[in-house]
Scaffold this motif. Structure first.
Motif, PDB file in Angstrom:
ATOM      1  N   GLN A  24      12.741  -3.339  -1.945  1.00 38.52           N
ATOM      2  CA  GLN A  24      12.275  -4.621  -1.999  1.00 38.52           C
ATOM      3  C   GLN A  24      13.488  -5.696  -2.117  1.00 38.52           C
ATOM      4  OE1 GLN A  24       9.240  -5.629  -4.461  1.00 38.52           O
ATOM      5  NE2 GLN A  24       8.737  -7.815  -3.931  1.00 38.52           N
ATOM      6  N   PHE A  25      14.431  -5.260  -3.049  1.00 38.41           N
ATOM      7  CA  PHE A  25      15.183  -6.414  -3.531  1.00 38.41           C
ATOM      8  C   PHE A  25      16.731  -6.106  -3.020  1.00 38.41           C
ATOM      9  CE2 PHE A  25      12.290  -6.362  -6.559  1.00 38.41           C
ATOM     10  CZ  PHE A  25      11.484  -7.904  -6.264  1.00 38.41           C
ATOM     11  N   ALA A  26      17.181  -4.782  -2.660  1.00 36.85           N
ATOM     12  CA  ALA A  26      18.654  -4.576  -2.245  1.00 36.85           C
ATOM     13  C   ALA A  26      19.314  -5.454  -1.286  1.00 36.85           C
ATOM     14  CB  ALA A  26      18.707  -3.098  -1.885  1.00 36.85           C
ATOM     15  N   GLU A  57       0.847  -1.066  -0.165  1.00 35.17           N
ATOM     16  CA  GLU A  57      -0.095   0.025  -0.209  1.00 35.17           C
ATOM     17  C   GLU A  57       0.888   1.245   0.101  1.00 35.17           C
ATOM     18  OE1 GLU A  57      -2.934  -0.467   3.278  1.00 35.17           O
ATOM     19  OE2 GLU A  57      -3.900  -2.158   2.094  1.00 35.17           O
ATOM     20  N   GLU A  58       0.688   2.263   0.967  1.00 36.30           N
ATOM     21  CA  GLU A  58       1.424   3.550   1.016  1.00 36.30           C
ATOM     22  C   GLU A  58       3.136   3.261   0.968  1.00 36.30           C
ATOM     23  OE1 GLU A  58       0.182   6.280   3.667  1.00 36.30           O
ATOM     24  OE2 GLU A  58      -1.860   6.455   2.977  1.00 36.30           O
ATOM     25  N   LEU A  59       3.445   2.050   1.668  1.00 38.19           N
ATOM     26  CA  LEU A  59       4.854   1.947   1.552  1.00 38.19           C
ATOM     27  C   LEU A  59       5.476   1.561   0.409  1.00 38.19           C
ATOM     28  CD1 LEU A  59       5.168  -0.342   4.601  1.00 38.19           C
ATOM     29  CD2 LEU A  59       5.718   2.151   4.233  1.00 38.19           C
ATOM     30  N   THR A  60       4.813   1.597  -0.935  1.00 36.70           N
ATOM     31  CA  THR A  60       5.117   1.482  -2.176  1.00 36.70           C
ATOM     32  C   THR A  60       5.291   2.925  -2.834  1.00 36.70           C
ATOM     33  OG1 THR A  60       2.953   1.078  -3.372  1.00 36.70           O
ATOM     34  CG2 THR A  60       4.359  -0.836  -2.269  1.00 36.70           C
ATOM     35  N   PHE A  61       4.605   3.724  -2.034  1.00 39.80           N
ATOM     36  CA  PHE A  61       4.733   5.292  -2.702  1.00 39.80           C
ATOM     37  C   PHE A  61       6.089   5.841  -3.043  1.00 39.80           C
ATOM     38  CE2 PHE A  61       0.180   6.674  -1.247  1.00 39.80           C
ATOM     39  CZ  PHE A  61      -0.459   5.405  -2.015  1.00 39.80           C
ATOM     40  N   SER A  62       6.215   6.670  -3.880  1.00 37.43           N
ATOM     41  CA  SER A  62       7.478   7.203  -4.210  1.00 37.43           C
ATOM     42  C   SER A  62       8.215   7.964  -3.349  1.00 37.43           C
ATOM     43  CB  SER A  62       7.332   8.208  -5.399  1.00 37.43           C
ATOM     44  OG  SER A  62       6.787   7.670  -6.751  1.00 37.43           O
ATOM     45  N   MET A 119      10.776 -14.042  -5.048  1.00 36.99           N
ATOM     46  CA  MET A 119      10.967 -12.692  -4.289  1.00 36.99           C
ATOM     47  C   MET A 119      11.383 -12.757  -2.895  1.00 36.99           C
ATOM     48  SD  MET A 119       8.184 -10.472  -6.715  1.00 36.99           S
ATOM     49  CE  MET A 119       8.243 -10.412  -8.217  1.00 36.99           C
ATOM     50  N   PRO A 120      12.371 -12.368  -2.473  1.00 42.41           N
ATOM     51  CA  PRO A 120      12.767 -12.596  -1.079  1.00 42.41           C
ATOM     52  C   PRO A 120      12.073 -11.835  -0.068  1.00 42.41           C
ATOM     53  CG  PRO A 120      14.240 -10.892  -2.108  1.00 42.41           C
ATOM     54  CD  PRO A 120      13.529 -11.356  -3.246  1.00 42.41           C
ATOM     55  N   ARG A 121      11.344 -10.814  -0.529  1.00 38.53           N
ATOM     56  CA  ARG A 121      10.321  -9.848   0.299  1.00 38.53           C
ATOM     57  C   ARG A 121       9.129  -9.322  -0.482  1.00 38.53           C
ATOM     58  NH1 ARG A 121      12.615  -4.105   3.046  1.00 38.53           N
ATOM     59  NH2 ARG A 121      10.845  -3.957   4.687  1.00 38.53           N
ATOM     60  N   THR A 122       8.248  -9.324   0.289  1.00 36.63           N
ATOM     61  CA  THR A 122       6.656  -8.630  -0.266  1.00 36.63           C
ATOM     62  C   THR A 122       7.228  -7.300  -0.557  1.00 36.63           C
ATOM     63  OG1 THR A 122       5.290 -10.347   0.705  1.00 36.63           O
ATOM     64  CG2 THR A 122       4.197  -8.241   0.079  1.00 36.63           C
ATOM     65  N   GLY A 123       6.663  -6.529  -1.683  1.00 37.48           N
ATOM     66  CA  GLY A 123       6.639  -5.459  -2.054  1.00 37.48           C
ATOM     67  C   GLY A 123       6.032  -5.071  -3.472  1.00 37.48           C
ATOM     68  N   TYR A 124       6.320  -3.940  -4.031  1.00 38.99           N
ATOM     69  CA  TYR A 124       5.589  -3.509  -5.086  1.00 38.99           C
ATOM     70  C   TYR A 124       5.519  -4.631  -6.246  1.00 38.99           C
ATOM     71  CZ  TYR A 124       4.870  -0.835  -9.485  1.00 38.99           C
ATOM     72  OH  TYR A 124       4.349  -0.349 -10.678  1.00 38.99           O
ATOM     73  N   TYR A 125       6.655  -5.221  -6.452  1.00 40.79           N
ATOM     74  CA  TYR A 125       6.823  -6.244  -7.590  1.00 40.79           C
ATOM     75  C   TYR A 125       5.919  -7.701  -7.198  1.00 40.79           C
ATOM     76  CZ  TYR A 125       9.748  -3.113  -9.658  1.00 40.79           C
ATOM     77  OH  TYR A 125      10.334  -1.900 -10.099  1.00 40.79           O
ATOM     78  N   GLY A 126       5.540  -7.795  -5.994  1.00 41.51           N
ATOM     79  CA  GLY A 126       4.875  -9.174  -5.881  1.00 41.51           C
ATOM     80  C   GLY A 126       5.194  -9.821  -4.506  1.00 41.51           C
TER      81      GLY A 126
END
Length: 581
Positions: A320-322, A306-311, A405-412
């Motif tokens: 999500q992936f670093a 949700e809001e945690l994917t905002f710019s 994907m190692p973590r839930t985020g914008y990409y899935g």
């Protein structure tokens, strides 16, 4: 000329084709070029393709114009219900809005103008021109920027823009600027300049935002200073290539139509930012050349939803992936998902079209070479001929096949596999145009050859000069694929490709032409007037008749409208056109 069904012996293949009535001799069995022309050299309805497009256009003019509310404008609704003819409406909890989004009607404008060009009947062009004039007269802001695109439309019930306060956005819309300029050159020039004025936040580094603010005072535009930034600088904008390509098209239109050299310079400069951000070792990428400036810190662990994917939380791929993939984890370096349809499909089609328009110039050579090098890198590192797909990866060439994907985020969600991308008709069109403009690039041709085999379209042979063995029993009805085949026909002059294009055209008529309209399938409820199939068929008719240059080409342009995000996600008119019986 004996035309073979791929994989069959010569005699057997010819007998089957004759028995099925599929033997094509270039200009097609049901088409006589001379008899098909009227005294003005235009075409009458002598083929099923032209008849279908003619019927579609007549029905749009009859049932798709504005007859709602107190003001009956020359605008079009975006679509209608296939059975009732009721216009597509946006449900808002009160009085539904009747959608007229001129940014989502640009393929339709191509069809109307192209049909007039081929038939000589000006009523179609006139209808399109009336819509352009009305938009300029009544649906622009104080700077001349049109109310259209991803977050704007006109409600034909009361002629108001119902998303007031929302931004301007074009993403792969690719408007028909040549025609708009023909109708009103002054307003089109103003609109294109206002577009750049609204979307460039910082000219010194070309910090572009996909969202543009309306009613801005025009600044000094091309007179700004430019300082070459480092790739992936932190900026205020989102430099997505789907928005960037529309901006480049706008700048090049100002040059091609208005001889604005400064606009051309900035348009080339903008594309160069995407090229400079490609990975230095592979040449892969990029979807964006900056990263959003982080103003809030996201949590170090747990899902990013949700809001945690905002710019304001910064780069979504980095967040999500670093931890697993390091510095390569940036949104611009992502090479998986539907964005590849733009990065290696829609965008290169437009860039190659612009390069073709600028052929012989330094700018044209730059656009051509940059686009070709990008496509060559992608097919080299990502394409798997055995599976006929593009592997998911980062731009450094790291293959993500088999990983999750190692973590839930914008990409899935966490645990979601990284998935490969199947070639679309638009991606094949990009390759076909690249093959044509590169005069048969061996590496690109070999990938086209592999894709044709995988799609059971036949065997292309070793190069452009090889006589192909094509499958005229294909069931493909993809308009992008049809135009791709026409592009190869244009490059080779081999009539067999025209025959294959006709077969795909036949499939389009069988699968998608119902009740006088083109529609996704006979099971779908709503007709989208901007569907590209009639434009592809007009291009086919143009190729069959030898009337080259009459039909404005299909460039993969596409429009949709999104609403404000809510608890159930972001509403879109896509949901309407997906409905079936």
């Amino acid at each position: 000329m004996k035309i073979m069904v791929a994989g069959l012996k010569k005699g057997v293949g010819l007998i089957i084709l004759l028995s099925l009535g599929l033997l094509c001799t270039g200009k097609a069995a049901d088409f006589d070029l001379q008899k098909g022309k009227n005294q003005n050299g235009n075409l009458a309805d002598t083929s099923k393709y032209l008849k279908a497009v003619h019927t579609f256009a007549d029905n749009v003019l009859k049932s798709g114009r504005d007859i709602y509310g107190k003001v009956h404008s020359p605008l079009f609704v975006d679509g209608i219900h296939i059975n009732t003819g009721e216009p597509v409406r946006w449900e808002n909890g009160q009085q539904p809005w009747i959608i007229s989004n001129f940014g989502s009607q640009q393929n339709l404008m191509h069809v109307l103008v192209g049909l007039s060009e081929i038939t000589g009947d000006e009523k179609y062009r006139d209808a399109a021109a009336e819509a352009v004039r009305y938009m300029y007269d009544f649906q622009t802001d104080s700077a001349g920027l049109l109310y259209w695109g991803g977050h704007q439309f006109v409600d034909l019930e009361n002629m108001e823009n119902q998303f007031k306060g929302r931004p301007h956005e074009l993403k792969n819309n690719y408007p028909f600027y040549e025609f708009m300029w023909e109708v009103d050159s002054v307003s089109t020039r103003n609109m294109l300049r206002a577009m750049w004025n609204a979307h460039i936040l910082d000219w010194s580094v070309l910090d572009l935002n996909r969202h543009g603010e309306y009613d801005l005072q025009l600044n000094k535009l091309w007179k700004h200073e430019f300082e070459q930034p480092q790739p992936f600088f932190e900026g205020e904008g989102l430099t997505f290539i789907n928005a960037g390509t529309d901006m480049i098209q706008a700048a090049m239109a100002l040059y091609a139509l208005g001889k604005d050299e400064e606009a051309k310079t900035w348009g080339v400069r903008l594309y160069h930012q995407y090229v400079r951000a490609r990975h230095p070792d592979t040449g892969l990428g990029v979807y964006q050349y900056s990263q959003p400036k982080r103003t809030e810190i996201p949590p170090k662990t747990g899902p990013l939803e949700e809001e945690l994917t905002f710019s304001r939380y910064g780069d979504r791929a980095k967040n999500q992936f670093a931890d697993k993939y390091g510095d390569i984890a940036l949104e611009g370096n992502v090479l998986w998902g539907s964005r590849m349809h733009t990065l290696y499909g829609k965008s290169p089609v437009m860039m190659l079209h612009l390069a073709e328009q600028l052929k012989g110039s330094e700018a044209g050579e730059k656009l051509l070479n940059w686009t070709l090098s990008g496509l060559k890198a992608y097919v080299k590192y990502a394409y798997s001929p055995e599976q006929n797909h593009f592997k998911p990866m980062w731009t450094n060439g790291v293959d993500l096949t088999g990983q999750v994907m190692p973590r839930t985020g914008y990409y899935g969600k966490k645990g979601t596999p990284f998935k490969p991308v199947k070639p679309t008709g638009e991606m094949m069109l990009a390759l076909a145009k690249a093959v044509n403009l590169s005069e048969g690039s061996p590496e690109l041709w070999e990938v086209m050859r592999s894709m044709f085999k995988a799609e059971k379209l036949g065997e292309l042979g070793e190069d452009l000069k090889t006589d192909p063995e094509l499958n005229y029993q294909t069931q493909i009805s993809d308009p992008g694929m049809l135009v791709a085949v026409l592009e190869i026909h244009k490059a080779t002059k081999n009539e067999k490709y025209l025959c294959l294009a006709e077969k795909i055209g036949n499939n389009i008529l069988k699968d998608k032409f119902h009740e006088g309209y083109f529609i996704a399938s006979e099971k779908h409820k709503y007709v989208r007037f901007d569907i590209p199939d009639p434009l592809a068929l007009l291009m086919l008719e143009e190729a069959r008749s030898g009337l080259d240059g009459r039909v404005p080409p299909y460039l993969t342009g596409y429009g949709s409208t999104d609403g404000e995000p809510g608890k159930d996600g972001r509403p879109s008119d896509e949901e309407i056109y997906d409905k079936t019986f």
